[in-house]
Design a protein around this motif. Sequence first.
Motif, mmCIF file in Angstrom:
data_model
loop_
_atom_site.group_PDB
_atom_site.id
_atom_site.type_symbol
_atom_site.label_atom_id
_atom_site.label_comp_id
_atom_site.label_asym_id
_atom_site.label_seq_id
_atom_site.Cartn_x
_atom_site.Cartn_y
_atom_site.Cartn_z
ATOM 1 N N GLY A 24 0.769 -1.232 0.000
ATOM 2 C CA GLY A 24 0.000 0.000 0.000
ATOM 3 C C GLY A 24 0.802 1.285 0.000
ATOM 4 O O GLY A 24 0.241 2.358 0.175
ATOM 5 N N PHE A 25 2.120 1.216 -0.211
ATOM 6 C CA PHE A 25 2.908 2.443 -0.185
ATOM 7 C C PHE A 25 2.451 3.432 -1.259
ATOM 8 O O PHE A 25 2.604 4.627 -1.102
ATOM 9 C CB PHE A 25 4.408 2.151 -0.344
ATOM 10 C CG PHE A 25 4.854 2.009 -1.764
ATOM 11 C CD1 PHE A 25 5.430 3.087 -2.427
ATOM 12 C CD2 PHE A 25 4.699 0.817 -2.445
ATOM 13 C CE1 PHE A 25 5.840 2.967 -3.738
ATOM 14 C CE2 PHE A 25 5.108 0.692 -3.753
ATOM 15 C CZ PHE A 25 5.677 1.771 -4.407
ATOM 16 N N ASP A 26 1.872 2.922 -2.345
ATOM 17 C CA ASP A 26 1.457 3.767 -3.466
ATOM 18 C C ASP A 26 -0.062 3.950 -3.529
ATOM 19 O O ASP A 26 -0.619 4.211 -4.583
ATOM 20 C CB ASP A 26 1.970 3.188 -4.777
ATOM 21 C CG ASP A 26 1.457 1.787 -5.056
ATOM 22 O OD1 ASP A 26 0.843 1.169 -4.156
ATOM 23 O OD2 ASP A 26 1.672 1.299 -6.169
ATOM 24 N N SER A 27 -0.717 3.865 -2.384
ATOM 25 C CA SER A 27 -2.177 3.936 -2.351
ATOM 26 C C SER A 27 -2.670 5.370 -2.193
ATOM 27 O O SER A 27 -3.342 5.688 -1.282
ATOM 28 C CB SER A 27 -2.715 3.068 -1.205
ATOM 29 O OG SER A 27 -2.270 3.582 0.024
ATOM 30 N N GLY A 28 -2.359 6.193 -3.068
ATOM 31 C CA GLY A 28 -2.787 7.582 -3.040
ATOM 32 C C GLY A 28 -1.992 8.336 -4.069
ATOM 33 O O GLY A 28 -1.161 7.769 -4.772
ATOM 34 N N PRO A 29 -2.230 9.616 -4.165
ATOM 35 C CA PRO A 29 -1.479 10.387 -5.150
ATOM 36 C C PRO A 29 0.008 10.396 -4.794
ATOM 37 O O PRO A 29 0.368 10.338 -3.617
ATOM 38 C CB PRO A 29 -2.082 11.788 -5.069
ATOM 39 C CG PRO A 29 -2.810 11.845 -3.788
ATOM 40 C CD PRO A 29 -3.159 10.446 -3.402
ATOM 41 N N PRO A 30 0.871 10.459 -5.785
ATOM 42 C CA PRO A 30 2.305 10.476 -5.491
ATOM 43 C C PRO A 30 2.695 11.737 -4.729
ATOM 44 O O PRO A 30 2.063 12.780 -4.857
ATOM 45 C CB PRO A 30 2.962 10.435 -6.869
ATOM 46 C CG PRO A 30 1.918 10.884 -7.821
ATOM 47 C CD PRO A 30 0.595 10.542 -7.214
ATOM 48 N N ASN A 31 3.751 11.614 -3.943
ATOM 49 C CA ASN A 31 4.264 12.748 -3.182
ATOM 50 C C ASN A 31 5.278 13.566 -3.967
ATOM 51 O O ASN A 31 5.584 14.698 -3.599
ATOM 52 C CB ASN A 31 4.909 12.263 -1.885
ATOM 53 C CG ASN A 31 3.938 11.489 -1.047
ATOM 54 O OD1 ASN A 31 3.986 10.271 -1.006
ATOM 55 N ND2 ASN A 31 3.025 12.176 -0.387
ATOM 56 N N ALA A 32 5.808 12.981 -5.026
ATOM 57 C CA ALA A 32 6.784 13.674 -5.866
ATOM 58 C C ALA A 32 6.751 13.057 -7.251
ATOM 59 O O ALA A 32 6.332 11.910 -7.427
ATOM 60 C CB ALA A 32 8.183 13.548 -5.274
ATOM 61 N N LYS A 33 7.183 13.842 -8.210
ATOM 62 C CA LYS A 33 7.365 13.334 -9.563
ATOM 63 C C LYS A 33 8.722 13.799 -10.052
ATOM 64 O O LYS A 33 9.093 14.957 -9.870
ATOM 65 C CB LYS A 33 6.273 13.837 -10.504
ATOM 66 C CG LYS A 33 4.948 13.170 -10.271
ATOM 67 C CD LYS A 33 3.982 13.454 -11.372
ATOM 68 C CE LYS A 33 2.668 12.731 -11.071
ATOM 69 N NZ LYS A 33 1.665 12.988 -12.072
ATOM 70 N N ILE A 34 9.464 12.859 -10.606
ATOM 71 C CA ILE A 34 10.747 13.172 -11.212
ATOM 72 C C ILE A 34 10.692 12.685 -12.651
ATOM 73 O O ILE A 34 9.730 12.019 -13.050
ATOM 74 C CB ILE A 34 11.921 12.517 -10.443
ATOM 75 C CG1 ILE A 34 11.809 10.984 -10.458
ATOM 76 C CG2 ILE A 34 11.979 13.033 -9.012
ATOM 77 C CD1 ILE A 34 13.017 10.289 -9.875
ATOM 78 N N HIS A 35 11.704 13.016 -13.416
ATOM 79 C CA HIS A 35 11.771 12.532 -14.792
ATOM 80 C C HIS A 35 12.797 11.416 -14.875
ATOM 81 O O HIS A 35 13.928 11.570 -14.387
ATOM 82 C CB HIS A 35 12.137 13.663 -15.750
ATOM 83 C CG HIS A 35 10.998 14.587 -15.982
ATOM 84 N ND1 HIS A 35 10.720 15.646 -15.151
ATOM 85 C CD2 HIS A 35 10.043 14.583 -16.933
ATOM 86 C CE1 HIS A 35 9.637 16.259 -15.590
ATOM 87 N NE2 HIS A 35 9.199 15.641 -16.666
ATOM 88 N N VAL A 36 12.393 10.301 -15.445
ATOM 89 C CA VAL A 36 13.286 9.171 -15.655
ATOM 90 C C VAL A 36 13.337 8.932 -17.157
ATOM 91 O O VAL A 36 12.302 8.641 -17.774
ATOM 92 C CB VAL A 36 12.804 7.916 -14.905
ATOM 93 C CG1 VAL A 36 13.681 6.723 -15.238
ATOM 94 C CG2 VAL A 36 12.784 8.174 -13.408
#
Length: 176
Positions: A95-107
Amino acid sequence: MPYQPPWPPTSTALEAIRKSAVVPVWLPWPLPAGWLVTGFGEVGDQRTGARASLVALTGPSLMEGPADLLVIAEEPGIGIGAAFAGLDGPDPGEGFDSGPPNAKIHVLGHPTALWCVGGAADRAVYAGEALGNWLWTIAWPADAGCMIALSELSLLDVRDHDLDVPYGAFSPRLED
């Protein structure tokens, strides 16, 4: 799989990890202003190659004083990212990803979501997925984690690029 002794921040070490890594070797590029590469690490062996790669960096934090950052790519189940994060299991957890992301980076030029993951209180931990592998960014001190969320990091896989990388003193974070 064993965590190999870390490598010092040199072009020879970078070339060695580029050759042995089965997973990406992520490096923020261009580096944030004032940041230097301070070492490399891997998990694996000569037979199977590096199933996890670690790049250590040091530079000024956005708040005050110096900061350290580890960028880790690993196959699911390896557990080195979780170990550096201060977690008990091998992965970020259910469940670590059970919501909107806390950050976005470019990969590799694509927006990639990262979520805050609990762990030791002295560091900021973000985890996500890129190219079918876990992607971890772990920053010390904890308030340096705002750099991950605010600085629009862009990661390259150095296995595919010859870069003129600036190096600093070896990071003791790789010996945790």
